[in-house]
Structure formats: C-alpha cells, structure tokens
Write an enzyme that holds these catalytic residues in place. Structure first.
Site, PDB file in Angstrom:
ATOM      1  N   SER A 177      28.036  52.429  76.678  1.00 17.59           N
ATOM      2  CA  SER A 177      27.149  52.044  75.936  1.00 17.59           C
ATOM      3  C   SER A 177      26.234  50.809  76.455  1.00 17.59           C
ATOM      4  O   SER A 177      25.436  51.457  77.103  1.00 17.59           O
ATOM      5  CB  SER A 177      28.100  51.075  74.645  1.00 17.59           C
ATOM      6  OG  SER A 177      27.062  50.743  73.441  1.00 17.59           O
ATOM      7  N   HIS A 183      25.841  56.930  72.344  1.00 23.73           N
ATOM      8  CA  HIS A 183      26.218  57.375  70.804  1.00 23.73           C
ATOM      9  C   HIS A 183      25.314  58.246  70.270  1.00 23.73           C
ATOM     10  O   HIS A 183      25.161  58.089  68.765  1.00 23.73           O
ATOM     11  CB  HIS A 183      26.387  55.824  70.066  1.00 23.73           C
ATOM     12  CG  HIS A 183      26.881  54.767  70.612  1.00 23.73           C
ATOM     13  ND1 HIS A 183      28.392  55.111  71.227  1.00 23.73           N
ATOM     14  CD2 HIS A 183      26.556  53.403  71.216  1.00 23.73           C
ATOM     15  CE1 HIS A 183      28.832  53.592  71.736  1.00 23.73           C
ATOM     16  NE2 HIS A 183      27.837  52.856  71.708  1.00 23.73           N
TER      17      HIS A 183
END
Length: 261
Positions: free
Chosen positions: A129, A164
């Site tokens: 992330s 994501h």
C-alpha cells in the site's frame, strides 16, 4: 574494479497484515541472497502503530530471518546509529497507511537519504500500500481523504504505482484518468494478492496468490485513452503442494484493454 550491486525492489499487494497463508512474504524472502537475512519493518505510514509492529514480529519471528522494527515517532537512535542500523539490513519492509505522512516524516529524519543509500548498496526494499507507493515517482493515494494522484515519491522505481487496484471503488478509473492526463506517469497497478519484483528498474518476477488477482501496466495511448495491459503472473503454491504454475487467464504478453475517459 568493484561490481556495482543490483538494485532490487518489490511491490506487495498483501502480506502478513492481511493474509494468513504467508505466500507473498515467503516469496519475498526467497529473493534474499543471505541465509538468515535481517528484515526491518518500517511502520511510519501508520504512525508506528504498536499492534502493526507486533503483527509483523509475530509473522516473521518463526521465519528464517532476523526481524526488527524501526520507530521514528519514538526514535531512540541518533543520526549515526540510525544510518548504521538501516545500512545493516538486508530487507526493508514498509507498511501501509498514509503515503504523504510517511514521506514527510522520512524527510524530516533523513530516512529518505538513507534508504537511497541502502538501495544503491543492494538492500531489498519492499512494502504494501503506502509502502509500495513511496518507492515510485508518483502514486495514487487516499492520504488526503478522496483518491488523489500524488506526483511525489522517492523515485527509486520509474513511473507510478496504484495499490488496491480493482478492490476499492473508484481506484481504477481515477488512476487511469491521472495517467491519461499525464498527471501521473505510466505505471503499475496491483490488485490485492499480487507481488511484483524489480531488478535495476525492470520487472523480473510477478506472482499472485490467487488466480483472480492481476498486475497491470497502465500507459496513456493518446486521444483520451489509456492502455491497460495484463502482466502474466505465476500462481504461488502453498508449501509442499508442488511447483508454481502460470496464473490462468494471463497468456504471454497479456491482454490489452483501452479505456476512453
């Protein structure tokens, strides 16, 4: 003449923080070239959340490595000790959270410069992330609340990164728009469950822990369009289940889709 070490970097679409099978973390350690590597977790993006650090230690202590944690919000090392510590690591593993806050804190402590030095010396840099975003020239982040292109990063990986991809509403369309308008350079979009390994800035390995998860190369294609090319990935297998096999649905070269804004 001393040989220049290869630079090595990995983007993780998962790991100890959100998976139980450990496949991506095992894959990462398979790329390390020493028998018992030192692996330093850097949880800056989460504000050095104690539970996050403990989860890392619980996951990596049973593995054949020496895990450690670098805290900057409760820093105890002076500048010389901090440099010695970071340059002694074989792997630096950066956690998720706020990409913007992570970069700001690193620069305040000089960690950005130390990571560049470690990278040049051959330390494997990786993260999930925000910990994947930070290595590129730019990224796609929710650090400001709404999804936003961020034309900032350490620039150790050419181009941009979007984590994501496909798993959060609006991620894909917003990132493609930023690339199409050249607010962000061409880059890599990772769905959760994917791992991408780069050697000297080139993609040299791509894996997925589930057949559905994909890695994409996203580039502008003129006339308001972007190209989204699927990158073939190896399907990781649990221990003792046999060799890895190509992920289904990803033929050589990968299919390319064009999106009009």
């Amino acid at each position: 003449m001393t040989a220049v070490p290869e630079t090595r970097l990995a983007l993780l679409g998962g790991g100890f923080s959100d998976e139980e099978d450990g496949l991506l973390d095992d894959w990462l350690l398979d790329h390390v070239r020493v028998p018992r590597p030192k692996v330093c977790f850097v949880p800056t993006a989460s504000g050095d959340a104690p539970a996050y650090a403990e989860r890392f230690l619980a996951a990596f202590r049973p593995r054949p490595c020496e895990p450690g944690v670098l805290s900057l919000f409760r820093r105890e090392l002076d500048d010389d000790a901090l440099r010695t510590f970071l340059l002694s690591q074989d792997v630096i593993y950066v956690g998720g959270g706020s990409t913007v806050n992570l970069l700001a804190v690193w620069r305040a402590h000089g960690v950005d410069r130390l990571l560049r030095e470690a990278f040049a010396r051959g330390t494997l840099l990786c993260g999930i992330s925000a910990g994947a975003n930070c290595w590129a020239e730019g990224s796609h982040t929710d650090s400001f609340g709404p999804l936003t292109p961020l034309a900032d990063g350490l620039g150790l990986l050419p181009g941009s990164v979007c984590p994501h991809y496909g798993s959060e509403p609006g991620r894909g369309s917003s990132y493609r728009e930023a690339v199409a308008e050249r607010v962000l350079p061409s880059g890599w979009a990772l769905e959760d469950g994917v791992g991408a390994f780069f050697t000297d800035g080139r993609l040299t390995d791509a894996v997925t822990r589930t057949p559905e998860a994909r890695l994409y190369r996203v580039e502008p294609d003129g006339d308001g369009e972007v190209k989204e090319q699927t990158v073939p990935c190896r399907l990781l297998s649990p221990p003792h289940s046999g060799d890895t096999v190509p992920a289904p649905g990803s033929p050589p070269g990968g299919p390319t889709r064009r999106h009009r804004r």
